[in-house]
Scaffold this motif. Structure first.
Motif, PDB file in Angstrom:
ATOM      1  N   ASP A 194       4.694  -4.002  -7.126  1.00 52.81           N
ATOM      2  CA  ASP A 194       3.338  -4.540  -7.152  1.00 52.81           C
ATOM      3  C   ASP A 194       3.336  -6.008  -6.700  1.00 52.81           C
ATOM      4  OD1 ASP A 194       0.609  -4.535  -7.566  1.00 52.81           O
ATOM      5  OD2 ASP A 194       0.730  -4.860  -9.727  1.00 52.81           O
ATOM      6  N   HIS A 198       1.358  -7.526  -3.481  1.00 57.57           N
ATOM      7  CA  HIS A 198       0.349  -8.604  -3.509  1.00 57.57           C
ATOM      8  C   HIS A 198       0.601  -9.607  -2.386  1.00 57.57           C
ATOM      9  CE1 HIS A 198      -0.455  -7.593  -7.983  1.00 57.57           C
ATOM     10  NE2 HIS A 198      -1.004  -6.746  -7.136  1.00 57.57           N
ATOM     11  N   HIS A 267      -4.312  -1.466  -1.633  1.00 61.84           N
ATOM     12  CA  HIS A 267      -4.609  -1.399  -3.067  1.00 61.84           C
ATOM     13  C   HIS A 267      -5.737  -0.401  -3.343  1.00 61.84           C
ATOM     14  CE1 HIS A 267      -1.815  -4.444  -4.321  1.00 61.84           C
ATOM     15  NE2 HIS A 267      -2.261  -4.370  -5.564  1.00 61.84           N
ATOM     16  N   HIS A 281       0.754   2.023 -11.008  1.00 66.20           N
ATOM     17  CA  HIS A 281       0.191   1.384  -9.814  1.00 66.20           C
ATOM     18  C   HIS A 281       1.290   1.009  -8.803  1.00 66.20           C
ATOM     19  CE1 HIS A 281      -2.161  -1.488  -7.503  1.00 66.20           C
ATOM     20  NE2 HIS A 281      -1.479  -2.512  -7.969  1.00 66.20           N
ATOM     21  N   LEU A 285       1.884   2.203  -4.898  1.00 72.01           N
ATOM     22  CA  LEU A 285       1.959   1.251  -3.780  1.00 72.01           C
ATOM     23  C   LEU A 285       3.210   1.487  -2.931  1.00 72.01           C
ATOM     24  CD1 LEU A 285       0.856  -1.991  -5.658  1.00 72.01           C
ATOM     25  CD2 LEU A 285      -0.393  -0.912  -3.772  1.00 72.01           C
TER      26      LEU A 285
HETATM   27 ZN    ZN Z   1      -1.327  -4.619  -7.427  1.00 75.87          ZN
END
Ligand code: ZN
Ligand code: NZQ
Length: 389
Positions: A194, A198, A267, A281, A285
Protein backbone atom coordinates in the motif's frame (compact mmCIF):
# COMPACT_ATOMS: atom_id res chain seq x y z
CA UNK A 1 5.33 22.12 -11.53
CA UNK A 2 1.72 23.00 -10.66
CA UNK A 3 0.74 25.60 -8.07
CA UNK A 4 -0.09 24.03 -4.72
CA UNK A 5 -0.95 24.60 -1.08
CA UNK A 6 0.44 22.24 1.54
CA UNK A 7 -0.68 22.28 5.14
CA UNK A 8 0.10 19.22 7.21
CA UNK A 9 -0.33 20.16 10.85
CA UNK A 10 -0.19 16.70 12.50
CA UNK A 11 2.16 16.52 15.51
CA UNK A 12 4.18 13.30 15.22
CA UNK A 13 5.61 11.51 18.23
CA UNK A 14 7.92 8.76 16.98
CA UNK A 15 9.83 6.01 18.75
CA UNK A 16 10.01 3.40 21.46
CA UNK A 17 7.54 3.76 24.31
CA UNK A 18 5.81 6.75 22.73
CA UNK A 19 2.32 5.24 23.24
CA UNK A 20 2.71 5.97 26.94
CA UNK A 21 2.44 9.66 26.10
CA UNK A 22 -1.01 9.36 24.50
CA UNK A 23 -2.75 10.95 27.50
CA UNK A 24 -0.34 13.87 27.52
CA UNK A 25 -1.06 14.67 23.89
CA UNK A 26 -4.82 14.25 24.20
CA UNK A 27 -4.67 16.87 26.94
CA UNK A 28 -2.40 19.16 24.93
CA UNK A 29 -4.86 19.07 22.03
CA UNK A 30 -7.86 19.88 24.20
CA UNK A 31 -9.49 16.48 24.80
CA UNK A 32 -11.37 16.02 28.09
CA UNK A 33 -13.67 13.11 27.26
CA UNK A 34 -12.27 10.55 24.84
CA UNK A 35 -13.61 7.75 22.66
CA UNK A 36 -10.90 5.10 22.28
CA UNK A 37 -11.62 3.35 18.98
CA UNK A 38 -9.89 0.12 17.97
CA UNK A 39 -10.10 -3.01 15.85
CA UNK A 40 -10.64 -6.73 16.22
CA UNK A 41 -8.48 -7.30 19.27
CA UNK A 42 -4.76 -7.14 18.38
CA UNK A 43 -4.34 -4.08 20.63
CA UNK A 44 -6.03 -5.92 23.50
CA UNK A 45 -3.82 -9.00 23.09
CA UNK A 46 -0.60 -6.97 22.85
CA UNK A 47 -1.40 -4.98 26.00
CA UNK A 48 -1.27 -1.72 24.03
CA UNK A 49 -4.84 -0.75 24.90
CA UNK A 50 -4.09 -1.07 28.61
CA UNK A 51 -1.01 1.12 28.28
CA UNK A 52 -2.98 3.79 26.41
CA UNK A 53 -5.75 3.73 29.03
CA UNK A 54 -3.16 4.03 31.80
CA UNK A 55 -1.69 7.10 30.11
CA UNK A 56 -5.16 8.71 29.93
CA UNK A 57 -5.82 7.94 33.58
CA UNK A 58 -2.48 9.45 34.52
CA UNK A 59 -3.67 12.75 33.02
CA UNK A 60 -7.08 12.44 34.66
CA UNK A 61 -8.85 12.11 31.29
CA UNK A 62 -12.18 10.31 31.20
CA UNK A 63 -12.85 7.85 28.35
CA UNK A 64 -15.27 5.39 26.78
CA UNK A 65 -14.28 2.71 24.32
CA UNK A 66 -15.57 1.12 21.15
CA UNK A 67 -13.70 -1.80 19.58
CA UNK A 68 -14.60 -4.10 16.71
CA UNK A 69 -13.46 -2.11 13.66
CA UNK A 70 -13.00 -4.59 10.83
CA UNK A 71 -10.40 -4.30 8.07
CA UNK A 72 -12.29 -2.43 5.32
CA UNK A 73 -14.25 -0.62 8.07
CA UNK A 74 -18.03 -0.64 7.89
CA UNK A 75 -20.59 2.12 8.23
CA UNK A 76 -22.59 0.24 10.90
CA UNK A 77 -19.94 0.76 13.56
CA UNK A 78 -19.54 4.39 12.53
CA UNK A 79 -23.24 5.04 13.31
CA UNK A 80 -22.78 3.27 16.63
CA UNK A 81 -19.74 5.41 17.43
CA UNK A 82 -21.55 8.65 16.56
CA UNK A 83 -24.41 7.75 18.88
CA UNK A 84 -22.04 6.81 21.69
CA UNK A 85 -20.06 10.05 21.36
CA UNK A 86 -23.25 12.14 21.50
CA UNK A 87 -24.60 10.25 24.51
CA UNK A 88 -21.30 10.51 26.40
CA UNK A 89 -20.44 14.08 25.33
CA UNK A 90 -17.13 12.92 23.84
CA UNK A 91 -14.90 15.74 22.56
CA UNK A 92 -11.87 13.80 21.26
CA UNK A 93 -11.46 10.54 19.29
CA UNK A 94 -8.36 8.42 19.84
CA UNK A 95 -7.82 5.67 17.26
CA UNK A 96 -5.56 2.84 18.41
CA UNK A 97 -4.76 0.53 15.51
CA UNK A 98 -4.31 0.55 11.76
CA UNK A 99 -5.79 2.49 8.88
CA UNK A 100 -9.18 0.87 9.41
CA UNK A 101 -9.51 2.04 13.02
CA UNK A 102 -8.20 5.48 12.10
CA UNK A 103 -10.57 5.84 9.13
CA UNK A 104 -13.53 4.74 11.22
CA UNK A 105 -12.49 7.23 13.93
CA UNK A 106 -12.35 10.01 11.33
CA UNK A 107 -15.83 9.11 10.05
CA UNK A 108 -17.21 9.23 13.59
CA UNK A 109 -15.41 12.54 14.22
CA UNK A 110 -17.06 14.13 11.18
CA UNK A 111 -20.44 12.53 11.86
CA UNK A 112 -20.79 13.61 15.49
CA UNK A 113 -20.84 17.31 14.61
CA UNK A 114 -23.07 16.92 11.52
CA UNK A 115 -26.87 16.94 11.58
CA UNK A 116 -27.34 14.73 8.53
CA UNK A 117 -26.18 11.21 7.62
CA UNK A 118 -22.37 10.91 7.82
CA UNK A 119 -22.46 8.88 4.56
CA UNK A 120 -23.17 12.17 2.72
CA UNK A 121 -19.44 12.91 3.08
CA UNK A 122 -18.61 9.65 1.31
CA UNK A 123 -20.87 10.68 -1.56
CA UNK A 124 -19.01 13.92 -2.09
CA UNK A 125 -20.27 16.46 0.45
CA UNK A 126 -17.45 18.66 1.76
CA UNK A 127 -16.36 18.10 5.36
CA UNK A 128 -16.29 21.47 7.12
CA UNK A 129 -15.58 20.35 10.67
CA UNK A 130 -14.94 17.32 12.83
CA UNK A 131 -13.98 16.45 16.38
CA UNK A 132 -10.19 16.29 16.81
CA UNK A 133 -8.67 12.86 16.12
CA UNK A 134 -5.43 11.48 17.56
CA UNK A 135 -3.88 8.14 16.58
CA UNK A 136 -1.64 5.43 18.01
CA UNK A 137 -0.56 3.54 14.89
CA UNK A 138 0.04 -0.23 14.86
CA UNK A 139 0.71 -0.94 11.17
CA UNK A 140 2.66 0.92 8.51
CA UNK A 141 0.30 0.94 5.54
CA UNK A 142 -2.57 3.29 4.74
CA UNK A 143 -0.87 6.52 5.83
CA UNK A 144 -4.10 7.63 7.47
CA UNK A 145 -2.05 8.80 10.46
CA UNK A 146 -0.91 11.79 8.42
CA UNK A 147 -3.64 12.12 5.78
CA UNK A 148 -6.96 13.94 5.62
CA UNK A 149 -8.65 10.90 4.08
CA UNK A 150 -10.96 8.19 5.31
CA UNK A 151 -12.29 5.13 3.46
CA UNK A 152 -15.49 3.41 4.67
CA UNK A 153 -17.59 0.55 3.29
CA UNK A 154 -21.38 0.83 3.38
CA UNK A 155 -22.81 -2.62 4.06
CA UNK A 156 -25.80 -2.04 1.81
CA UNK A 157 -24.37 -2.86 -1.64
CA UNK A 158 -20.83 -3.13 -0.15
CA UNK A 159 -19.95 0.34 -1.45
CA UNK A 160 -16.38 1.28 -0.52
CA UNK A 161 -15.91 5.04 -0.77
CA UNK A 162 -13.50 7.73 0.39
CA UNK A 163 -13.99 11.16 1.94
CA UNK A 164 -11.42 13.82 2.64
CA UNK A 165 -10.83 17.21 4.18
CA UNK A 166 -8.33 19.13 6.27
CA UNK A 167 -10.58 18.73 9.33
CA UNK A 168 -9.84 14.98 9.21
CA UNK A 169 -6.08 15.25 9.55
CA UNK A 170 -5.11 13.83 12.95
CA UNK A 171 -3.97 16.51 15.41
CA UNK A 172 -1.32 14.10 16.67
CA UNK A 173 -0.08 10.65 15.71
CA UNK A 174 2.03 8.38 17.85
CA UNK A 175 4.29 6.05 15.86
CA UNK A 176 6.20 3.39 17.74
CA UNK A 177 7.78 0.93 15.27
CA UNK A 178 7.98 -1.72 18.03
CA UNK A 179 4.18 -1.96 17.93
CA UNK A 180 4.37 -3.30 14.37
CA UNK A 181 6.55 -6.27 15.38
CA UNK A 182 3.49 -8.39 16.20
CA UNK A 183 2.16 -8.15 12.64
CA UNK A 184 1.95 -11.37 10.65
CA UNK A 185 4.33 -11.31 7.65
CA UNK A 186 1.36 -11.18 5.26
CA UNK A 187 -0.07 -8.01 6.88
CA UNK A 188 3.38 -6.41 6.92
CA UNK A 189 3.68 -7.09 3.19
CA UNK A 190 0.15 -5.82 2.47
CA UNK A 191 1.01 -2.60 4.30
CA UNK A 192 4.28 -2.25 2.41
CA UNK A 193 2.51 -2.70 -0.91
CA UNK A 194 0.00 0.00 0.00
CA UNK A 195 2.84 2.39 0.87
CA UNK A 196 4.51 1.77 -2.49
CA UNK A 197 1.15 2.14 -4.24
CA UNK A 198 0.66 5.59 -2.66
CA UNK A 199 3.91 6.62 -4.29
CA UNK A 200 3.02 5.09 -7.68
CA UNK A 201 -0.29 6.99 -7.72
CA UNK A 202 1.72 10.20 -7.51
CA UNK A 203 4.74 9.21 -9.58
CA UNK A 204 2.84 8.50 -12.79
CA UNK A 205 1.91 12.00 -13.84
CA UNK A 206 1.75 14.12 -16.95
CA UNK A 207 3.02 17.17 -15.07
CA UNK A 208 6.45 18.20 -16.33
CA UNK A 209 9.52 19.46 -14.43
CA UNK A 210 8.83 17.78 -11.09
CA UNK A 211 12.35 16.65 -10.25
CA UNK A 212 12.09 17.23 -6.50
CA UNK A 213 8.94 15.15 -6.02
CA UNK A 214 10.18 12.49 -8.50
CA UNK A 215 13.29 12.11 -6.39
CA UNK A 216 11.37 12.07 -3.10
CA UNK A 217 9.08 9.37 -4.51
CA UNK A 218 12.07 7.33 -5.61
CA UNK A 219 13.66 7.69 -2.16
CA UNK A 220 10.56 6.21 -0.51
CA UNK A 221 10.44 3.34 -3.03
CA UNK A 222 14.16 2.56 -2.67
CA UNK A 223 13.73 2.51 1.10
CA UNK A 224 10.88 0.02 0.79
CA UNK A 225 12.81 -2.21 -1.63
CA UNK A 226 15.67 -2.35 0.87
CA UNK A 227 13.78 -2.60 4.17
CA UNK A 228 10.75 -4.80 3.45
CA UNK A 229 12.76 -8.01 2.81
CA UNK A 230 14.64 -7.31 6.05
CA UNK A 231 11.46 -7.28 8.18
CA UNK A 232 10.01 -10.27 6.37
CA UNK A 233 13.19 -12.13 7.30
CA UNK A 234 13.34 -10.75 10.85
CA UNK A 235 10.05 -9.31 12.15
CA UNK A 236 11.86 -7.85 15.17
CA UNK A 237 14.26 -5.70 13.15
CA UNK A 238 13.45 -2.37 14.82
CA UNK A 239 15.44 -0.16 12.46
CA UNK A 240 13.91 -1.62 9.33
CA UNK A 241 10.45 -1.33 10.95
CA UNK A 242 11.20 2.30 11.84
CA UNK A 243 12.21 3.20 8.29
CA UNK A 244 9.09 1.55 6.88
CA UNK A 245 6.82 3.24 9.40
CA UNK A 246 8.06 6.70 8.53
CA UNK A 247 8.01 5.85 4.81
CA UNK A 248 4.32 5.03 5.20
CA UNK A 249 3.61 8.49 6.56
CA UNK A 250 5.79 10.28 4.02
CA UNK A 251 4.19 8.35 1.16
CA UNK A 252 0.71 9.61 1.92
CA UNK A 253 0.70 12.98 3.70
CA UNK A 254 1.26 14.37 0.19
CA UNK A 255 4.77 15.74 0.67
CA UNK A 256 5.88 13.64 -2.31
CA UNK A 257 2.83 14.50 -4.39
CA UNK A 258 2.46 18.27 -4.28
CA UNK A 259 2.72 20.26 -7.49
CA UNK A 260 1.88 17.34 -9.76
CA UNK A 261 -1.30 15.77 -11.14
CA UNK A 262 -1.94 12.46 -9.40
CA UNK A 263 -3.67 9.42 -10.82
CA UNK A 264 -5.51 7.30 -8.17
CA UNK A 265 -7.40 5.09 -10.63
CA UNK A 266 -5.64 1.94 -9.35
CA UNK A 267 -6.96 2.66 -5.85
CA UNK A 268 -10.49 3.04 -7.21
CA UNK A 269 -10.15 -0.14 -9.25
CA UNK A 270 -8.75 -1.98 -6.20
CA UNK A 271 -11.46 -0.78 -3.83
CA UNK A 272 -13.97 -2.84 -5.81
CA UNK A 273 -11.87 -5.96 -5.12
CA UNK A 274 -11.57 -5.36 -1.37
CA UNK A 275 -15.26 -4.42 -1.17
CA UNK A 276 -16.42 -7.56 -3.00
CA UNK A 277 -14.05 -10.17 -1.53
CA UNK A 278 -13.09 -8.45 1.74
CA UNK A 279 -9.40 -8.95 0.93
CA UNK A 280 -6.63 -6.71 2.30
CA UNK A 281 -6.33 -3.44 0.37
CA UNK A 282 -2.57 -3.95 -0.13
CA UNK A 283 -3.07 -7.43 -1.59
CA UNK A 284 -5.62 -6.04 -4.04
CA UNK A 285 -3.18 -3.32 -5.07
CA UNK A 286 -0.46 -5.92 -5.73
CA UNK A 287 -2.82 -7.50 -8.24
CA UNK A 288 -4.02 -4.27 -9.88
CA UNK A 289 -0.88 -2.14 -10.14
CA UNK A 290 1.22 -4.29 -12.51
CA UNK A 291 -1.85 -4.69 -14.76
CA UNK A 292 -2.56 -0.94 -14.72
CA UNK A 293 1.09 -0.19 -15.49
CA UNK A 294 1.08 -2.60 -18.42
CA UNK A 295 -2.11 -1.00 -19.76
CA UNK A 296 -1.00 2.65 -19.50
CA UNK A 297 2.76 2.31 -20.11
CA UNK A 298 2.66 3.75 -23.63
CA UNK A 299 1.39 7.07 -22.27
CA UNK A 300 4.97 7.85 -21.18
CA UNK A 301 7.51 5.13 -21.86
CA UNK A 302 10.34 7.34 -20.63
CA UNK A 303 8.77 7.75 -17.20
CA UNK A 304 8.36 3.98 -16.90
CA UNK A 305 11.94 3.48 -18.08
CA UNK A 306 13.09 6.09 -15.56
CA UNK A 307 11.57 4.25 -12.59
CA UNK A 308 12.92 0.95 -13.95
CA UNK A 309 16.45 2.35 -13.93
CA UNK A 310 16.33 4.47 -10.78
CA UNK A 311 14.31 2.17 -8.51
CA UNK A 312 14.55 -1.33 -9.96
CA UNK A 313 18.18 -1.08 -11.06
CA UNK A 314 17.52 -1.94 -14.72
CA UNK A 315 20.00 -0.98 -17.37
CA UNK A 316 18.65 1.63 -19.79
CA UNK A 317 18.11 0.27 -23.27
CA UNK A 318 18.47 3.52 -25.25
CA UNK A 319 17.63 1.83 -28.54
CA UNK A 320 14.41 0.44 -27.09
CA UNK A 321 13.25 2.16 -23.86
CA UNK A 322 10.02 0.16 -23.95
CA UNK A 323 12.03 -2.94 -23.11
CA UNK A 324 13.45 -1.16 -20.05
CA UNK A 325 9.98 -0.03 -19.03
CA UNK A 326 8.64 -3.59 -19.30
CA UNK A 327 11.60 -4.95 -17.35
CA UNK A 328 10.76 -2.51 -14.53
CA UNK A 329 7.21 -3.87 -14.31
CA UNK A 330 8.55 -7.44 -14.28
CA UNK A 331 10.91 -6.57 -11.41
CA UNK A 332 8.01 -5.02 -9.45
CA UNK A 333 6.06 -8.27 -9.90
CA UNK A 334 9.04 -10.33 -8.76
CA UNK A 335 9.45 -8.11 -5.72
CA UNK A 336 5.77 -8.43 -4.80
CA UNK A 337 5.92 -12.22 -5.18
CA UNK A 338 9.10 -12.38 -3.09
CA UNK A 339 7.34 -10.69 -0.15
CA UNK A 340 4.35 -13.03 -0.40
CA UNK A 341 1.86 -10.87 -2.27
CA UNK A 342 -0.60 -12.22 -4.84
CA UNK A 343 -0.22 -10.70 -8.32
CA UNK A 344 -3.23 -12.21 -10.09
CA UNK A 345 -6.98 -12.66 -9.59
CA UNK A 346 -6.33 -16.35 -9.18
CA UNK A 347 -3.82 -15.88 -6.38
CA UNK A 348 -6.08 -13.35 -4.67
CA UNK A 349 -9.17 -15.54 -4.95
CA UNK A 350 -11.04 -13.11 -7.22
CA UNK A 351 -13.31 -14.35 -10.02
CA UNK A 352 -13.36 -13.47 -13.71
CA UNK A 353 -17.17 -13.64 -13.77
CA UNK A 354 -17.40 -10.77 -11.24
CA UNK A 355 -15.55 -8.32 -13.52
CA UNK A 356 -18.72 -6.83 -15.08
CA UNK A 357 -20.19 -6.23 -11.61
CA UNK A 358 -17.03 -4.47 -10.36
CA UNK A 359 -16.89 -2.30 -13.47
CA UNK A 360 -20.55 -1.41 -13.04
CA UNK A 361 -20.09 -0.49 -9.35
CA UNK A 362 -17.44 2.03 -10.37
CA UNK A 363 -20.32 3.94 -11.93
CA UNK A 364 -18.48 5.28 -14.98
CA UNK A 365 -21.39 4.62 -17.33
CA UNK A 366 -20.94 5.11 -21.07
CA UNK A 367 -18.91 8.31 -21.03
CA UNK A 368 -17.33 8.65 -17.55
CA UNK A 369 -13.61 8.25 -16.92
CA UNK A 370 -11.30 7.80 -13.93
CA UNK A 371 -7.65 8.63 -13.37
CA UNK A 372 -5.50 11.46 -14.67
CA UNK A 373 -2.30 9.92 -16.11
CA UNK A 374 -4.60 8.14 -18.54
CA UNK A 375 -8.34 8.81 -18.34
CA UNK A 376 -9.79 5.31 -18.20
CA UNK A 377 -13.24 4.42 -19.50
CA UNK A 378 -15.30 1.52 -18.17
CA UNK A 379 -14.01 -0.59 -21.09
CA UNK A 380 -10.40 0.24 -20.18
CA UNK A 381 -11.00 -0.75 -16.56
CA UNK A 382 -12.48 -4.03 -17.72
CA UNK A 383 -9.31 -4.70 -19.72
CA UNK A 384 -7.15 -3.92 -16.69
CA UNK A 385 -9.10 -6.41 -14.58
CA UNK A 386 -8.63 -8.96 -17.37
CA UNK A 387 -4.87 -8.27 -17.58
CA UNK A 388 -4.77 -9.16 -13.86
CA UNK A 389 -6.47 -12.55 -14.29
ZN1 ZN B 1 -3.83 2.66 -0.34
O1 NZQ C 1 -8.26 -5.39 13.90
P1 NZQ C 1 -7.04 -5.84 14.58
O2 NZQ C 1 -7.27 -6.97 15.54
O3 NZQ C 1 -6.27 -4.71 15.21
O4 NZQ C 1 -6.08 -6.53 13.46
C1 NZQ C 1 -5.57 -5.80 12.36
C2 NZQ C 1 -6.25 -6.19 11.05
O5 NZQ C 1 -6.68 -7.52 11.06
C3 NZQ C 1 -4.16 -6.25 12.11
N1 NZQ C 1 -3.17 -5.49 12.86
C4 NZQ C 1 -2.96 -4.15 12.82
N2 NZQ C 1 -1.89 -3.84 13.58
C5 NZQ C 1 -1.44 -5.00 14.12
C6 NZQ C 1 -2.26 -6.06 13.67
N3 NZQ C 1 -2.05 -7.35 14.03
C7 NZQ C 1 -1.02 -7.60 14.84
N4 NZQ C 1 -0.18 -6.64 15.31
C8 NZQ C 1 -0.36 -5.33 14.97
N5 NZQ C 1 0.51 -4.40 15.40
O6 NZQ C 1 -3.92 -6.01 10.74
C9 NZQ C 1 -5.13 -6.10 10.03
C10 NZQ C 1 -5.25 -4.90 9.08
O7 NZQ C 1 -5.48 -3.71 9.79
P2 NZQ C 1 -6.05 -2.43 9.01
O8 NZQ C 1 -6.24 -1.35 9.99
O9 NZQ C 1 -7.21 -2.86 8.19
O10 NZQ C 1 -4.83 -2.13 8.01
P3 NZQ C 1 -4.47 -0.91 7.11
O11 NZQ C 1 -3.71 0.09 7.89
O12 NZQ C 1 -3.85 -1.48 5.91
O13 NZQ C 1 -5.86 -0.21 6.71
C11 NZQ C 1 -6.58 -0.62 5.59
C12 NZQ C 1 -7.73 0.30 5.32
O14 NZQ C 1 -7.27 1.63 5.03
C13 NZQ C 1 -7.86 2.06 3.79
C14 NZQ C 1 -7.97 0.78 3.04
O15 NZQ C 1 -8.83 0.87 1.93
C15 NZQ C 1 -8.50 -0.16 4.10
O16 NZQ C 1 -9.87 0.00 4.28
N6 NZQ C 1 -7.06 3.15 3.21
C16 NZQ C 1 -7.08 4.33 3.84
C17 NZQ C 1 -6.40 5.43 3.37
C18 NZQ C 1 -6.43 6.74 4.06
N7 NZQ C 1 -7.26 6.89 5.06
O17 NZQ C 1 -5.73 7.69 3.72
C19 NZQ C 1 -5.61 5.37 2.12
C20 NZQ C 1 -5.35 3.99 1.67
O18 NZQ C 1 -5.09 4.01 0.28
C21 NZQ C 1 -6.41 2.99 1.94
O19 NZQ C 1 -7.43 2.99 0.93
Amino acid sequence: MNNFKFYSPTYFVFGKGSENEAGKYVKRFGGSKVLIHYGGGSVVRSGLLDRVKASLKLEGIDFVELGGVMPNPRSGLVYEGIELCRKEAVDFILAVGGGSSIDSAKAIAAGVVYDGDFWDFYEGKAIEKALPVGTVLTIAAAGSEGSGDSVITKEEGMLKRGAGGEALRPVFSILNPELTQTLPAYQTACGATDIMAHVFERYFTNTKEVEITDRLCEAVLLTMVKEVPRVIEDPNNYDARANIMWAGMVAHNNLVGVGRDQDWSSHGIEHELSALYDVAHGAGLAVIFPAWMTFVMKQDINRFAQIAVRVWGCEMNFANPEETAKEGIERLKKFLTSIGMPISFKELGAREEDIPLMVEKLGLGEKGTMGSFVALTAKDVEQIYRLAL
